[in-house]
Design a protein around this motif. Structure first.
Motif, PDB file in Angstrom:
ATOM      1  N   ASN A 139      36.033  53.967  43.985  1.00 53.96           N
ATOM      2  CA  ASN A 139      34.985  52.977  44.256  1.00 53.96           C
ATOM      3  C   ASN A 139      35.079  51.807  43.272  1.00 53.96           C
ATOM      4  O   ASN A 139      34.889  50.647  43.652  1.00 53.96           O
ATOM      5  N   ASP A 140      35.357  52.108  42.007  1.00 53.33           N
ATOM      6  CA  ASP A 140      35.557  51.047  41.021  1.00 53.33           C
ATOM      7  C   ASP A 140      36.746  50.160  41.416  1.00 53.33           C
ATOM      8  O   ASP A 140      36.729  48.944  41.208  1.00 53.33           O
ATOM      9  N   ALA A 141      37.788  50.782  41.977  1.00 50.90           N
ATOM     10  CA  ALA A 141      38.953  50.018  42.418  1.00 50.90           C
ATOM     11  C   ALA A 141      38.609  49.117  43.608  1.00 50.90           C
ATOM     12  O   ALA A 141      39.142  48.002  43.724  1.00 50.90           O
ATOM     13  N   VAL A 142      37.738  49.584  44.495  1.00 54.01           N
ATOM     14  CA  VAL A 142      37.276  48.745  45.617  1.00 54.01           C
ATOM     15  C   VAL A 142      36.552  47.517  45.083  1.00 54.01           C
ATOM     16  O   VAL A 142      36.801  46.378  45.515  1.00 54.01           O
ATOM     17  N   LEU A 143      35.652  47.721  44.129  1.00 55.92           N
ATOM     18  CA  LEU A 143      34.923  46.609  43.530  1.00 55.92           C
ATOM     19  C   LEU A 143      35.882  45.629  42.859  1.00 55.92           C
ATOM     20  O   LEU A 143      35.751  44.403  43.015  1.00 55.92           O
ATOM     21  N   ALA A 144      36.848  46.155  42.114  1.00 59.30           N
ATOM     22  CA  ALA A 144      37.808  45.294  41.424  1.00 59.30           C
ATOM     23  C   ALA A 144      38.619  44.460  42.417  1.00 59.30           C
ATOM     24  O   ALA A 144      38.906  43.279  42.167  1.00 59.30           O
ATOM     25  N   ALA A 145      38.985  45.048  43.550  1.00 62.87           N
ATOM     26  CA  ALA A 145      39.758  44.327  44.563  1.00 62.87           C
ATOM     27  C   ALA A 145      38.941  43.180  45.159  1.00 62.87           C
ATOM     28  O   ALA A 145      39.452  42.056  45.330  1.00 62.87           O
ATOM     29  N   LEU A 146      37.689  43.447  45.476  1.00 56.71           N
ATOM     30  CA  LEU A 146      36.828  42.397  46.028  1.00 56.71           C
ATOM     31  C   LEU A 146      36.607  41.275  45.011  1.00 56.71           C
ATOM     32  O   LEU A 146      36.665  40.084  45.359  1.00 56.71           O
ATOM     33  N   GLN A 147      36.353  41.638  43.778  1.00 57.97           N
ATOM     34  CA  GLN A 147      36.143  40.628  42.736  1.00 57.97           C
ATOM     35  C   GLN A 147      37.412  39.816  42.491  1.00 57.97           C
ATOM     36  O   GLN A 147      37.343  38.610  42.246  1.00 57.97           O
ATOM     37  N   ASN A 148      38.564  40.485  42.563  1.00 58.35           N
ATOM     38  CA  ASN A 148      39.840  39.796  42.378  1.00 58.35           C
ATOM     39  C   ASN A 148      40.072  38.767  43.478  1.00 58.35           C
ATOM     40  O   ASN A 148      40.495  37.629  43.209  1.00 58.35           O
ATOM     41  N   ALA A 149      39.801  39.156  44.738  1.00 60.76           N
ATOM     42  CA  ALA A 149      39.963  38.217  45.851  1.00 60.76           C
ATOM     43  C   ALA A 149      39.006  37.038  45.721  1.00 60.76           C
ATOM     44  O   ALA A 149      39.386  35.878  45.959  1.00 60.76           O
ATOM     45  N   GLN A 150      37.772  37.316  45.335  1.00 63.20           N
ATOM     46  CA  GLN A 150      36.787  36.252  45.155  1.00 63.20           C
ATOM     47  C   GLN A 150      37.215  35.292  44.036  1.00 63.20           C
ATOM     48  O   GLN A 150      37.086  34.069  44.161  1.00 63.20           O
ATOM     49  N   ARG A 151      37.740  35.843  42.952  1.00 64.06           N
ATOM     50  CA  ARG A 151      38.198  35.028  41.822  1.00 64.06           C
ATOM     51  C   ARG A 151      39.402  34.164  42.210  1.00 64.06           C
ATOM     52  O   ARG A 151      39.478  32.981  41.854  1.00 64.06           O
ATOM     53  N   GLU A 152      40.338  34.757  42.954  1.00 62.62           N
ATOM     54  CA  GLU A 152      41.500  33.995  43.411  1.00 62.62           C
ATOM     55  C   GLU A 152      41.085  32.856  44.331  1.00 62.62           C
ATOM     56  O   GLU A 152      41.656  31.747  44.271  1.00 62.62           O
ATOM     57  N   ALA A 153      40.117  33.103  45.203  1.00 61.29           N
ATOM     58  CA  ALA A 153      39.641  32.062  46.109  1.00 61.29           C
ATOM     59  C   ALA A 153      39.054  30.877  45.336  1.00 61.29           C
ATOM     60  O   ALA A 153      39.327  29.709  45.657  1.00 61.29           O
ATOM     61  N   LYS A 154      38.283  31.177  44.292  1.00 64.31           N
ATOM     62  CA  LYS A 154      37.687  30.113  43.482  1.00 64.31           C
ATOM     63  C   LYS A 154      38.753  29.350  42.690  1.00 64.31           C
ATOM     64  O   LYS A 154      38.735  28.113  42.631  1.00 64.31           O
ATOM     65  N   ASN A 155      39.664  30.103  42.073  1.00 65.76           N
ATOM     66  CA  ASN A 155      40.665  29.470  41.211  1.00 65.76           C
ATOM     67  C   ASN A 155      41.655  28.602  41.983  1.00 65.76           C
ATOM     68  O   ASN A 155      42.043  27.518  41.532  1.00 65.76           O
ATOM     69  N   LYS A 156      42.074  29.077  43.141  1.00 64.05           N
ATOM     70  CA  LYS A 156      43.091  28.367  43.909  1.00 64.05           C
ATOM     71  C   LYS A 156      42.515  27.496  45.017  1.00 64.05           C
ATOM     72  O   LYS A 156      43.274  26.826  45.740  1.00 64.05           O
ATOM     73  N   LYS A 157      41.185  27.523  45.152  1.00 64.95           N
ATOM     74  CA  LYS A 157      40.489  26.712  46.156  1.00 64.95           C
ATOM     75  C   LYS A 157      41.050  26.963  47.556  1.00 64.95           C
ATOM     76  O   LYS A 157      41.266  26.047  48.352  1.00 64.95           O
ATOM     77  N   LEU A 158      41.252  28.244  47.829  1.00 66.77           N
ATOM     78  CA  LEU A 158      41.761  28.668  49.127  1.00 66.77           C
ATOM     79  C   LEU A 158      40.981  29.886  49.600  1.00 66.77           C
ATOM     80  O   LEU A 158      40.350  30.583  48.798  1.00 66.77           O
ATOM     81  N   SER A 159      41.049  30.147  50.875  1.00 67.65           N
ATOM     82  CA  SER A 159      40.384  31.316  51.431  1.00 67.65           C
ATOM     83  C   SER A 159      41.235  32.565  51.168  1.00 67.65           C
ATOM     84  O   SER A 159      42.435  32.577  51.447  1.00 67.65           O
ATOM     85  N   TYR A 160      40.586  33.613  50.615  1.00 63.13           N
ATOM     86  CA  TYR A 160      41.266  34.879  50.337  1.00 63.13           C
ATOM     87  C   TYR A 160      40.518  36.024  51.027  1.00 63.13           C
ATOM     88  O   TYR A 160      39.277  36.009  51.102  1.00 63.13           O
TER      89      TYR A 160
END
Length: 237
Positions: A79-100
């Motif tokens: 479950n912690d890994a699921v949370l980390a994956a979602l947060q990682n995708a959200q962070r990548e979307a913000k940093n790269k200004k693209l949809s993830y």
């Protein structure tokens, strides 16, 4: 007169030898404090059988508790890994200004729960086993959720969470880290709030390996801004 010292010395050694033999005999025949002879020390077959029986009973009592503890640890890690994956995708979307996007699946061959984090416009390139980096073994766990599509919660009120998770289900964040449109957080009943988008990890039921037991952990995406929280057990139904 000169033989007297020699006789006394001989008598002394004879007396000493006699006392030594007596002491050795005493030590060889003495009893332990519990009254058992040293030659008879040890365990009888009955005593060993009783000890083994007691160990077996204690192991049978402790085993279910230990298995339950291990299962809970595995579910928490995944479950912690699921949370980390979602947060990682959200962070990548913000940093790269693209949809993830983030997609999850149960691999039909290895039975591992897998995750893919990818640019939405490119699509999935590789799947990664979920939780292996934290020592989790997800092949004995169930993956479920209430998603019927991209950012769309199942509106079925009687059984919103299904196992396995719908293969087309995914969660997508826009260039600001918010959920892309369209989206739906589920059916609202009177006096409650929408259930949100749920990704559920559960221990299989002992009666049916394809249905979830009461041991569940989940990540819930609650708002359009992509706010997430963790929940457990009945909150994940």
């Amino acid at each position: 007169m000169r033989n007297i010292p020699s006789l006394k010395l001989l008598d002394y050694f004879q007396l000493h030898s006699q006392k030594t033999k007596q002491k050795q005999q005493y030590l060889a025949n003495r009893y332990y404090n519990d009254g058992s002879n040293r030659k008879d020390a040890g365990f009888s077959l009955i005593e060993l059988t009783v000890v083994l029986l007691m160990v077996g009973i204690l192991a049978a009592i402790a085993a279910p508790g230990w298995v339950g503890f291990v299962n809970r640890q595995q579910v928490n890690k995944v479950n912690d890994a699921v949370l980390a994956a979602l947060q990682n995708a959200q962070r990548e979307a913000k940093n790269k200004k693209l949809s993830y996007s983030v997609s999850f699946q149960k691999n039909s061959t290895t039975q591992n729960v897998e995750v893919a984090i990818y640019r939405t416009d490119i699509g999935i390139s590789t799947w990664k086993p979920l939780g292996t980096d934290v020592g989790a073994n997800s092949d004995k766990l169930l993956l479920g959720g209430n998603l019927s599509g991209e950012n769309i919660a199942n509106t079925t009120t009687n059984s919103p969470v299904s196992y396995p998770l719908n293969a087309s289900a995914k969660i997508t964040f826009d260039y600001m880290g918010a959920l892309t449109l369209p989206n739906n957080f589920g059916t609202v009943t009177a006096g409650t709030e929408p259930p949100g988008l749920k990704i559920v990890v559960a221990v299989p039921s002992s009666a049916n390996s394809t249905s979830a037991s009461s041991v569940k952990r989940c990540i819930i995406v609650k708002t359009l801004l992509g706010s997430m929280l963790t929940a457990k057990d009945d909150k994940c139904s």
